[in-house]
Design an enzyme around this catalytic site. Structure first.
Site, PDB file in Angstrom:
ATOM      1  N   ALA A  37     -71.227  26.606 -23.457  1.00 19.84           N
ATOM      2  CA  ALA A  37     -70.935  25.240 -23.019  1.00 19.84           C
ATOM      3  C   ALA A  37     -71.324  25.042 -21.549  1.00 19.84           C
ATOM      4  CB  ALA A  37     -69.454  24.945 -23.201  1.00 19.84           C
ATOM      5  N   GLY A  42     -63.134  24.675 -23.334  1.00 19.70           N
ATOM      6  CA  GLY A  42     -62.826  24.511 -24.756  1.00 19.70           C
ATOM      7  C   GLY A  42     -62.369  23.092 -25.065  1.00 19.70           C
ATOM      8  N   CYS A  44     -59.579  21.801 -26.415  1.00 17.17           N
ATOM      9  CA  CYS A  44     -58.228  21.352 -26.072  1.00 17.17           C
ATOM     10  C   CYS A  44     -58.184  20.776 -24.661  1.00 17.17           C
ATOM     11  CB  CYS A  44     -57.250  22.521 -26.213  1.00 17.17           C
ATOM     12  SG  CYS A  44     -55.653  22.207 -25.476  1.00 17.17           S
ATOM     13  N   ALA A 116     -74.734  32.160 -28.847  1.00 11.50           N
ATOM     14  CA  ALA A 116     -75.098  33.433 -29.479  1.00 11.50           C
ATOM     15  C   ALA A 116     -75.235  33.264 -30.980  1.00 11.50           C
ATOM     16  CB  ALA A 116     -74.009  34.457 -29.184  1.00 11.50           C
ATOM     17  N   VAL A 182     -56.461  12.233 -35.107  1.00 14.86           N
ATOM     18  CA  VAL A 182     -57.230  11.755 -33.949  1.00 14.86           C
ATOM     19  C   VAL A 182     -57.492  10.259 -34.080  1.00 14.86           C
ATOM     20  CG1 VAL A 182     -59.452  11.955 -32.776  1.00 14.86           C
ATOM     21  CG2 VAL A 182     -58.234  14.018 -33.475  1.00 14.86           C
ATOM     22  N   ALA A 266     -64.147   8.414 -36.677  1.00 19.10           N
ATOM     23  CA  ALA A 266     -63.037   9.371 -36.592  1.00 19.10           C
ATOM     24  C   ALA A 266     -62.824   9.994 -37.965  1.00 19.10           C
ATOM     25  CB  ALA A 266     -61.787   8.657 -36.098  1.00 19.10           C
ATOM     26  N   ARG A 269     -63.651  16.511 -38.294  1.00 20.39           N
ATOM     27  CA  ARG A 269     -64.485  17.523 -37.666  1.00 20.39           C
ATOM     28  C   ARG A 269     -64.801  18.591 -38.697  1.00 20.39           C
ATOM     29  NH1 ARG A 269     -64.315  16.992 -32.096  1.00 20.39           N
ATOM     30  NH2 ARG A 269     -64.967  19.161 -31.805  1.00 20.39           N
ATOM     31  N   ASP A 309     -60.447  26.661 -34.986  1.00 20.43           N
ATOM     32  CA  ASP A 309     -61.032  25.609 -35.820  1.00 20.43           C
ATOM     33  C   ASP A 309     -62.133  26.118 -36.751  1.00 20.43           C
ATOM     34  OD1 ASP A 309     -59.382  23.925 -34.434  1.00 20.43           O
ATOM     35  OD2 ASP A 309     -60.958  22.601 -33.689  1.00 20.43           O
ATOM     36  N   HIS A 443     -24.078  14.308 -26.170  1.00 16.47           N
ATOM     37  CA  HIS A 443     -24.026  12.883 -26.477  1.00 16.47           C
ATOM     38  C   HIS A 443     -24.193  12.065 -25.198  1.00 16.47           C
ATOM     39  CE1 HIS A 443     -22.723   9.115 -28.273  1.00 16.47           C
ATOM     40  NE2 HIS A 443     -21.921   8.962 -27.234  1.00 16.47           N
TER      41      HIS A 443
END
Ligand SMILES: Cc1cc2nc3c(=O)[nH]c(=O)nc-3n(C[C@H](O)[C@H](O)[C@H](O)COP(=O)(O)OP(=O)(O)OC[C@H]3O[C@@H](n4cnc5c(N)ncnc54)[C@H](O)[C@@H]3O)c2cc1C
Length: 471
Positions: A37, A42, A44, A116, A182, A266, A269, A309, A443
């Site tokens: 990347a 990542g 998240c 990779a 999502v 949406a 994925r 994932d 309470h």
């Protein structure tokens, strides 16, 4: 170029890959992490949980401000400054990403910034041309947005969640296709910020896979806020250009057309595994590319593990981390491990009302023929939620009928994602409703609502016991 050899190579430096590397390095292994990347962190941190929850929280505040008159308050001119909201989000996310980057560059393992693919069962080749070898591998390459073969979709400009999370100006109108987590979260974000939103879902309910009763409450809340929602549809045509989009679908025997300035795809994925040449490593996948794993996270090649994932079964962060930690320990030969306990599955939908569940769902209990006692209590009859004007939703608890061991719980309502954590310790410790009722409950709190279904179940069990004694 010399081929470097590792004990473990993690493909991907997201939640799964990073945590597997961290654990294995902690056990003294020589570890390499490979991530291609441009920006590390990542899903998240960069384009998932954290940016979405930052934006949803801002939208919640705006919503509360607009609801001020319900509380006898006057708040005028409350509206979104999308550029400012976006700047805040970028600042927060950049900080989270910096922390992850620092951990990746900590020197505890080698970081290779390239993509990779496998050459054989022990070797990967990087996009730089370098080859790396390892005794064990952990695949944590995550997921990517899927573009199903819906007529016109591929030729129509659409937003993904990445785009919605990056909006610096408010779209006038958006059609959301899909009704999963999502989709619902970001549709409500857009709606609360001020867009006109139409959501079109193929299944007969929103949030497919979650309880239909709970999903119906979320749907009602979204509709009450002004979202146009269609469930049980079949998309027949999507078209458009930069000036706007058209979506045509079948619903209740009618053909319906909706137009909007933008389309948000949406529809979900899919595992990001196609470029990995998994066949060379002897790793089998399902037809959708999901890597098949056993309870130790091993793939069909026992030296290659997968987590997160790319393997599922849940596409959420804490399970990706649990899977990755388990895989790393198993790969390093740690003894007396326990597999991930999926009967404790915890998930949260961050709509308002939120929808959270832990343990078995009612559907799962019914399908498996497991006997249970259930009780629920509505938010609109609870003191704290009434004074908060948080009246959508309920708490529902499922327990084993003899001893009252808690099997699962579902909460739809304000802060359900926090409240569900009242159950995670007790479920993990196999507690009963009687155990939970011995605990103190302050309470007036929202959490106190949980005691009502617990008391009802306890009463049911005690009545049955009394009846049995007198028989
Ligand atoms: C909008 C949105 C909101 C979400 N909200 C939540 C939430 O509130 N709570 C929750 O639990 N989950 C949420 N999720 C899901 C969560 O983000 C993911 O389940 C989780 O981040 C997956 O982690 P992962 O490690 O499997 O993959 P990722 O974090 O995606 O990591 C995969 C890494 O692999 C790298 N990679 C890919 N291919 C290669 C290759 N060939 N070679 C080397 N590296 C490669 C990628 O660059 C990436 O860094 C959300 C997701 C989205 C999209």
């Amino acid at each position: 170029m010399k081929t470097k050899t590792y004990d473990l190579i993690c493909l991907g430096g997201g939640s799964a890959g990073f945590n597997a590397a961290r654990v294995a390095a902690g056990l003294g292994a020589k570890v390499g992490v490979v991530d291609g990347a441009r920006k590390l962190g990542g899903l998240c941190i960069l384009r998932g949980c954290m940016p979405s929850k930052t934006l949803l929280y801002a939208a919640d505040i705006l919503h509360h401000a607009r609801q001020a008159s319900k509380f006898g308050l006057t708040v005028t001119g409350a509206r979104a400054n999308m550029a400012a909201v976006q700047r805040r989000k970028r600042r927060i996310i950049a900080d989270f990403a910096r922390h992850r980057e620092a951990a990746l560059f900590s020197g505890k393992f080698d970081l290779h910034r390239a993509n990779a693919h496998f050459i054989d069962t022990k070797t990967i080749e990087l996009t730089t041309g370098q080859r790396l070898r390892a005794n064990k591998f952990l695949i944590g390459t995550g997921s990517k947005v899927s573009v199903p073969p819906i007529p016109g979709l591929a030729d129509t400009p659409f937003w993904t969640s990445d785009d919605v999370l990056d909006l610096s100006s408010l779209p006038k109108s958006v059609i959301v296709i899909g009704g999963g987590i999502v989709a619902c979260e970001l549709a409500q974000y857009l709606l609360r910020m001020g867009s006109r939103v139409t959501l079109i879902q193929r299944s007969s309910q929103l949030l497919r896979g979650l309880s239909s009763e709970a999903a119906a409450i979320v749907q009602k809340a979204l509709s009450d806020e002004g979202m146009e929602i269609f469930t049980d549809t079949s998309l027949t045509k999507i078209s458009g250009n930069r000036d706007g989009v058209l979506v045509r679908f079948e619903h209740n025997g009618r053909t319906i057309t909706r137009r909007a300035a933008h389309l948000f795809n949406a529809l979900g994925r899919e595992p990001n595994t196609a470029p990995l040449n998994l066949a060379a490593a002897g790793v089998h996948t399902r037809s959708n590319g999901q890597i098949i794993i056993n309870r130790w996270q091993q793939t069909s090649n026992p030296d290659v593990y997968a987590a997160g994932d790319c393997s599922g079964p849940a596409e959420i962060v804490h399970t990706a981390i649990m899977q990755a930690e388990l895989a790393a320990r198993h790969a390093m030969g740690v003894k007396k491990l326990k597999p991930v306990d999926w009967s404790l599955l915890l998930s949260v939908v961050f709509t308002d009302p939120q929808l959270a569940r832990i343990g078995y769902t009612e559907r799962e209990l019914l399908d498996a023929g497991v006997p249970y006692v259930a009780a629920s209590y509505p938010f609109d009859d609870h003191g704290k939620s009434i004074l908060m004007e948080a009246k959508y939703g309920h708490v529902k608890v499922f327990a084993e009928p003899k001893r009252g061991r808690i099997l699962g719980a579902e909460i739809v309502g304000r802060d359900a994602g926090e409240l569900i954590h009242c159950f995670n310790g007790p479920l993990a410790m196999r507690a009963t409703v009687f155990d939970l009722l011995r605990a103190p409950w302050y309470h007036p709190t929202l959490a106190e609502i949980i005691t009502y279904p617990l008391e009802e179940i306890a009463e049911t069990i005690q009545t049955r016991r009394r009846k049995k004694k007198t028989q």
